[in-house]
Design a protein around this motif. Structure first.
Motif, mmCIF file in Angstrom:
data_model
loop_
_atom_site.group_PDB
_atom_site.id
_atom_site.type_symbol
_atom_site.label_atom_id
_atom_site.label_comp_id
_atom_site.label_asym_id
_atom_site.label_seq_id
_atom_site.Cartn_x
_atom_site.Cartn_y
_atom_site.Cartn_z
ATOM 1 N N TYR A 1 74.170 32.254 50.679
ATOM 2 C CA TYR A 1 73.334 31.866 49.544
ATOM 3 C C TYR A 1 73.184 30.342 49.463
ATOM 4 C CZ TYR A 1 73.377 36.642 47.797
ATOM 5 O OH TYR A 1 73.190 37.986 47.650
ATOM 6 N N PHE A 2 74.245 29.627 49.725
ATOM 7 C CA PHE A 2 74.180 28.174 49.724
ATOM 8 C C PHE A 2 73.167 27.684 50.762
ATOM 9 C CE2 PHE A 2 75.571 24.118 51.542
ATOM 10 C CZ PHE A 2 75.456 23.320 50.412
ATOM 11 N N ARG B 1 79.507 35.356 52.091
ATOM 12 C CA ARG B 1 78.323 35.637 51.303
ATOM 13 C C ARG B 1 77.881 34.400 50.527
ATOM 14 N NH1 ARG B 1 77.853 41.084 47.810
ATOM 15 N NH2 ARG B 1 75.753 41.471 48.529
ATOM 16 N N LYS B 2 78.828 33.622 49.997
ATOM 17 C CA LYS B 2 78.511 32.403 49.264
ATOM 18 C C LYS B 2 77.895 31.374 50.193
ATOM 19 C CE LYS B 2 81.911 32.889 45.631
ATOM 20 N NZ LYS B 2 83.048 32.298 44.954
#
Length: 128
Positions: free
Chosen positions: A6-7, A2-3
């Motif tokens: 977003y990145f 998930r990170k």
């Protein structure tokens, strides 16, 4: 995972924003603020309650008691001019250098520089 998602989204947006801010677009806009020989108009000035207008393709126009609508019917090439041309009266023939012509009805433009060819009522002595 998930990170990473977003990145990727944030870095893509930053890339797009920095790519749209180029120096080339600034150079194009700066050229409109300098008088250029390919952006000139010659005509007779009409100053009325509607503003200041340049009537193209007219050598002499009787402006006494007329309004803008009557002038536009007789002369289709009428351009509104702004930023207060000082010392110019209705009926004077002038040459203007402009930035660009706005797509309005009637079209309008901003005068960068102007030259008076003939004063209203002046016989002879006109610059050609």
């Amino acid at each position: 995972m998930r990170k990473l998602k977003y990145f990727f989204i944030i870095s893509s947006l930053l890339f797009l924003l920095t790519g749209c801010n180029s120096d080339e677009s600034l150079d194009i806009s700066k050229k409109f603020y300098k008088p250029s020989a390919d952006r000139t108009l010659i005509g007779v000035v009409y100053k009325g309650k509607e503003g200041t207008w340049l009537i193209e393709d007219a050598n002499e126009v009787n402006l006494e008691g007329t309004d803008l609508e009557k002038i536009r019917k007789e002369f289709p090439k009428v351009v509104g001019i702004s930023n207060g041309i000082k010392g110019v009266q209705s009926g004077d023939m002038i040459k203007i250098w402009y930035d660009f012509i706005r797509e309005s009805n009637p079209p309008k433009t901003k005068v960068l520089k102007y030259q008076i060819y003939c004063r209203k009522g002046e016989k002879g002595g006109c610059i050609k």
